[in-house]
Design an enzyme around this catalytic site. Structure first.
Site, short mmCIF file in Angstrom:
data_model
loop_
_atom_site.label_atom_id
_atom_site.label_comp_id
_atom_site.label_asym_id
_atom_site.label_seq_id
_atom_site.Cartn_x
_atom_site.Cartn_y
_atom_site.Cartn_z
N ARG A 150 -70.36 15.80 30.29
CA ARG A 150 -69.47 14.75 29.78
C ARG A 150 -68.07 14.74 30.37
O ARG A 150 -67.69 15.57 31.15
CB ARG A 150 -69.38 14.90 28.27
CG ARG A 150 -68.87 16.25 27.78
CD ARG A 150 -68.81 16.22 26.25
NE ARG A 150 -68.28 17.44 25.69
CZ ARG A 150 -69.03 18.41 25.19
NH1 ARG A 150 -70.34 18.30 25.17
NH2 ARG A 150 -68.46 19.50 24.69
N ASP A 161 -59.12 13.81 21.86
CA ASP A 161 -58.67 13.69 23.26
C ASP A 161 -58.02 12.36 23.66
O ASP A 161 -58.53 11.30 23.30
CB ASP A 161 -59.86 13.83 24.21
CG ASP A 161 -60.79 14.95 23.86
OD1 ASP A 161 -60.50 15.70 22.94
OD2 ASP A 161 -61.82 15.07 24.53
N GLU A 179 -64.70 21.39 29.37
CA GLU A 179 -64.62 19.98 28.98
C GLU A 179 -63.47 19.31 29.72
O GLU A 179 -62.58 19.96 30.27
CB GLU A 179 -64.36 19.86 27.46
CG GLU A 179 -65.44 20.50 26.61
CD GLU A 179 -65.19 20.33 25.11
OE1 GLU A 179 -66.18 20.13 24.39
OE2 GLU A 179 -64.04 20.43 24.65
C1 FRU Z 1 -63.13 17.64 23.75
C2 FRU Z 1 -64.40 16.90 23.39
C3 FRU Z 1 -64.97 16.24 24.63
C4 FRU Z 1 -65.78 15.13 24.06
C5 FRU Z 1 -64.93 14.69 22.89
C6 FRU Z 1 -65.70 14.17 21.73
O1 FRU Z 1 -62.23 17.78 22.71
O2 FRU Z 1 -65.33 17.79 22.81
O3 FRU Z 1 -65.69 17.12 25.47
O4 FRU Z 1 -66.00 14.10 24.97
O5 FRU Z 1 -64.20 15.83 22.50
O6 FRU Z 1 -64.86 13.64 20.76
#
Ligand code: FRU
Length: 545
Positions: free
Chosen positions: A241, A124, A293
């Site tokens: 998160r 991300d 997310e």
């Molecule tokens: C999305 C995710 C987020 C998390 C991150 C961890 O791709 O799963 O929710 O913060 O990647 O790398």
């Protein structure tokens, strides 16, 4: 010193060298390494130390510990029966000291005008903000391998959203956990007390539970100091998160939205440190076939009207329209405390109808009231298998977001950011590895992009069905995952007149020039596509990028 079948102490020379280069083999078992400096644990990393053969090297920076006694305390999860006694592992002979680490590109699939990490894994985009003429992009980075691990905020900066400079790692794991996704804001009025114009970041500390932590920067995002009283938000929800903060001028407060299980929680704050829970959104709305997310929430103009509406971005994995990861959004109203969706609960809207568009969020403080978004150009279904080694994953080109109305619904408009027009080079007759193809089309039509190996991508517009599709089943290397060779299809709102198609070494992004359709897909052709065959009424121009 080999102390047992899976434990090694490795003493380092910190006086003479900048780096220890660690040999990595992606197939090897994980080694858990504690870095001990003068008897104290200062860092832990997980690295697939090469058991047989080094696929590549990653640098462990020793300069921070100069003058310390340094030991790597290594626990190897090796299987002695399959891989031999750890004494025999290749890594011990292959580890080397160096004053430099070579990041010159070694990959033919590395894009030319998309952001990629100089080395290592990326997912991300995080903490994106604009300040004083510079765009800052942080990203989920593994600095110690090309698979997901050791989540750290890598940092790149750009003056034009296209040329990116790697600035090193900005936020590293600590005792609260590794550093998962989050956001950053420019605190112009010093509401947090970290300084006027400080950059304040909030990320998820991924420890035994997921909690939210702050870090601030008084050097425009180059280095961060973690807030001493972390974490600032906790919960007993397991998937909790990806906090996204923004200043809400309507209520003169900070807002924050984060993913909590299958919903998005909304908070308010005056000082970025103390957050009050206000409401949650999402129960029964949109797609729930995966984990929610990476949210974002923003006020956007509705094109051709004097209305503003709010859009809530919700990335979901899996559950996307073609399997795996995708970005859905909801349009409605937000009073600073509660988001109300204007569509019926069963309406699902996707921002991009390709397979490789995830974790989309926008930049804080962008100039001219712009809402510039970037996504991770990959899909969790096969992100770990894409055929590159030195690095893994790129970001999409930047896109400006707005809203438009069509047949009683309001949709997200997605337009390639104007900076991309400025990147157009000379007009050329042929396709090449890095170009923009502009198609003017009248009615149903198709184009096939192909190379000398017979690999091809077919783009088809069906005016009566009101669909646009991209077939990448024969696009090149597709066999690294069963989920990769697919055709993706988008609904078309209105008629397509002009398409802007961004081709780079390993991606194709198609946009309706009016911003009513976007489709982002990876492709891995052995050689670049160099031919176009068209059917129907089409005129085209090709610009070097
Ligand atoms: C999305 C995710 C987020 C998390 C991150 C961890 O791709 O799963 O929710 O913060 O990647 O790398």
């Amino acid at each position: 010193m080999f102390l047992s079948s899976n434990h090694v102490l490795y003493r380092l020379d910190t006086k003479n060298y900048r780096y220890l280069l660690l040999p990595v083999e992606d197939r090897a078992e994980m080694s858990n390494i504690k870095v001990l400096a003068n008897n104290n644990q200062v860092k832990t990393i997980n690295v697939r130390l090469a058991s047989e053969y080094a696929d590549y090297y990653v640098p462990l920076d020793l300069s921070k510990y100069a003058g310390h006694e340094l030991i790597l305390d290594i626990h190897i999860n090796g299987n002695i029966r399959n891989e031999g006694a750890i004494k025999e592992w290749a890594c011990w002979k292959q580890m080397k000291y160096s004053d430099t680490f070579d990041i010159a590109n070694r990959e033919k699939f590395r894009p030319e005008y998309h952001h990629t990490p100089a080395y290592g894994w990326m997912n991300d985009p995080n903490g994106m903000f604009y300040k004083d003429g510079t765009w800052h992009l942080y990203f989920q980075h593994n600095p110690y391998g090309s698979l997901w691990e050791n989540m750290t905020w890598g940092h790149s900066s750009s003056k034009d959203l296209v040329h990116w400079k790697y600035e090193g790692d900005a936020i590293e794991p600590d005792a609260l956990g590794t550093i998962f996704s989050g956001s950053a804001v420019v605190d112009k009025n010093n509401t947090a007390g970290f300084g006027k114009g400080a950059i304040v970041a909030m990320y998820t500390s991924a420890g035994e539970n997921q909690t939210q932590s702050l870090a601030f920067s008084t050097d425009n995002g180059k280095t961060f100091t973690k807030y001493a009283a972390n974490p600032v938000i906790t919960s007993n929800v397991p998937d909790f998160r990806d906090p996204h903060m923004f200043w809400n001028d309507d209520i003169k407060k900070w807002n924050l939205i984060l993913a909590a299980g299958q919903e998005m929680n909304i908070y308010t704050s005056d000082n970025l440190k103390d957050w009050k829970f206000e409401s949650s959104f999402g129960h029964g709305y949109g797609d729930h076939n995966g984990v929610w997310e990476c949210p974002d929430l923003m006020k956007l103009k509705v094109r051709g009207t004097n209305k503003d509406k709010w859009m809530l971005i919700c990335n979901i994995n899996p559950g996307g329209p073609f399997g795996g990861s995708a970005t859905q959004y909801f349009v409605g109203d937000f009073d600073g405390h509660k988001f109300t969706c204007e569509s019926a609960p069963d309406v699902t809207k996707w921002m991009d109808y390709g397979k490789d568009h995830y974790a989309t969020v926008t930049f804080d403080n962008a100039p001219e009231g712009r809402h510039v978004a970037m996504a991770w150009m990959n899909n969790w279904q096969y992100a770990a298998q894409t055929p590159t080694t030195q690095y893994r994953s790129a970001n999409t080109v930047p896109r400006d977001l707005d809203l438009f109305e069509y047949e009683g619904q309001t949709y997200c408009g997605v337009i390639p950011s104007k900076e991309l027009i400025a990147m157009r080079g000379k007009k050329q007759n042929k396709l090449s590895n890095a170009c923009e193809l502009v198609l003017n089309i009248k009615g149903s039509s198709s184009v096939t992009l192909s190379n000398d190996k017979g690999e091809k991508v077919v783009l088809t517009y069906n005016e009566s069905k009101r669909t646009f599709s991209m077939d990448r089943t024969k696009s090149g290397k597709v066999d690294f995952s069963e989920a990769f060779p697919v055709t993706t299809t988008a609904p078309v709102y209105g008629k397509l007149k002009q398409l802007r198609i961004f081709i780079d070494n390993s991606s194709i992004e198609v946009f309706d020039a009016e911003g009513k359709m976007a489709m982002t897909n990876l492709v891995f052709p052995i050689t670049p596509y160099n031919k176009i065959v068209k059917k129907g009424k089409i005129k085209y121009a090709i610009y070097k990028m």
